[in-house]
Design a protein around this motif. Structure first.
Motif: not given
Ligand SMILES: [Zn+2]
Length: 312
Positions: A210-211, A214-218, A256-260
């Protein structure tokens, strides 16, 4: 004096992972909601019988069959055009090629409706908005698989066999990965919750699933995953030039799903100047009950089609 008992439509939302059930009144109030793992409800050796047992127990416990006007069930499946049979369910194989409506109608003696699950999800979103007769609304739901619902001409697009909108199974050039549908190279292999789980298991299992954003969206692999999600979405936008695009599903509801990034990538792949200019992207309400409420809204609409008189 006899107290008039409440009548309900029972909505059942069967996803790739969970089954959700609830009883909905004509005023759209939800009662007796709960969810269970699909594997704890559907017995693969007797799928219809186990589903009947589940519904029978639910009805007996909460209201009795006399209070139930109809049952509507959404499946992650191709539904036959006559809406009686499930043709193909890659994520729930045991239900493929079953005429579920006749069996359940014979048992319960009330109207039974089945529908592609994402059509009920989009129905719920439509019911909250003012939609004009000419509007085209596209729904994209990233859950276990890649779900797609197309609303135009005041109805859901079904196609010749009921198999329209199988967007997860558009082929990717040069890819031979096998898909659960039987083909190879389908984009759902890379653009779905299953694909995200696979990435997680290979590279990111040091944090709870679930995280992951949070940690790896980049992380490049996650950014590539988001970009891949945008490709089928932009493809369909380029075909339909929609009034509204609705994005939803469990993956998009994660923390923190990267919607943008997803929106920017959709815009990148959408044709300029139109339909890219002024593209309206909205998010589905993050509620577990959307499929149930959408089913009920759809069924009440059909039951009362004839100027307020019950028709079924
Ligand atoms: Zn496929």
């Amino acid at each position: 004096m006899e107290i008039k008992k409440q009548k309900y439509v029972i909505g059942v939302d069967i996803g790739g992972t969970h089954i959700r059930i609830g009883a909905v009144t004509h005023e759209n109030n939800l009662f007796y909601y709960f969810k269970k793992k699909v594997v704890d409800v559907i017995n693969v050796h007797e799928p219809i019988e186990s589903l009947i047992r589940f519904l029978e127990e639910y009805i007996q416990e909460h209201m009795g069959i006399k209070q139930v006007m109809a049952i509507g069930m959404g499946f992650p499946s191709v539904i036959s055009k006559d809406k009686k049979s499930i043709h193909s369910t890659p994520n729930l194989e045991c239900l493929s090629n079953t005429n579920i409506v006749d069996d359940l109608q014979h048992y319960f003696k009330i109207p039974i409706f089945i529908e592609k699950d994402v059509n009920y999800l989009l129905q719920y979103e439509l019911s909250k908005r003012t939609i004009s007769e000419e509007d085209i609304v596209l729904g994209f739901y990233i859950g276990t698989g890649f779900g797609n619902s197309i609303y135009l001409n005041q109805n859901f697009l079904r196609g010749k066999n009921g198999a329209a909108g199988e967007l997860g199974h558009i082929p990717v050039m040069g890819d031979e990965s096998s898909c659960q549908c039987g083909n190879s190279g389908c984009i759902e292999v890379h653009a779905s919750g299953k694909a995200l789980v696979s990435l997680y298991q290979q590279y990111f299992s040091d944090v709870p699933f679930e995280q992951i954003f949070v940690k790896y969206s980049e992380d490049k692999r996650i950014r590539d995953f988001i970009r891949t999600l945008s490709i089928p979405i932009a493809t369909e936008i380029n075909i339909f030039d929609p009034n509204i695009v609705i994005l939803g599903g469990g993956v998009l509801g994660m923390v923190d799903f990267p919607k943008k990034q997803l929106e920017e990538s959709i815009f990148h792949y959408t044709r300029k100047p139109w339909p890219a200019n002024g593209l309206t992207i909205e998010y589905a309400e993050d509620t577990d009950a959307a499929g149930i409420l959408g089913a009920a809204r759809s069924i009440y609409g059909r039951l009362y089609l004839n100027k307020g008189n019950l028709v079924c």
